[in-house]
Design a protein around this motif. Structure first.
Motif: not given
Length: 102
Positions: A62-74
């Motif tokens: 599957s192809i996902v699109t990220c617009y630059g937003y993210y969060s960290m888990d460790g």
């Protein structure tokens, strides 16, 4: 491990409802923006943690699109991304460990 996803888990009917229940992304970095391919069957989650509720299983490839937003888990970034499956748009978090930039 994450265990094998259950394909009989059904997403809720409302995309707006799905998005309103998501956590907010913690960070923005334009370097993370782009398209990624799932290296395996991967859950799209409501937040950046394997214990957060799942929205939908994205099949390998599957192809996902990220617009630059993210969060960290460790030390692991979870991208806040969109994916279209069966003509339906989903938005949520997916672990970058299982994604390859394309």
């Amino acid at each position: 491990g994450f265990g094998r996803p259950r394909y009989d888990d059904k997403p809720s009917e409302s995309s707006k409802e799905e998005q309103s229940n998501n956590d907010y992304a913690q960070f923005f970095n334009k370097e993370k923006a782009g398209h990624y391919k799932c290296d395996c069957d991967l859950w799209l989650k409501r937040g950046a943690n394997k214990n957060k509720p799942g929205i939908v299983v994205m099949p390998e490839g599957s192809i996902v699109t990220c617009y630059g937003y993210y969060s960290m888990d460790g030390n692991n970034p979870w991208l806040y991304a969109t994916v279209t499956l069966n003509k339906r748009l989903y938005t949520g978090f997916c672990s970058s460990k299982y994604l390859t930039r394309i």
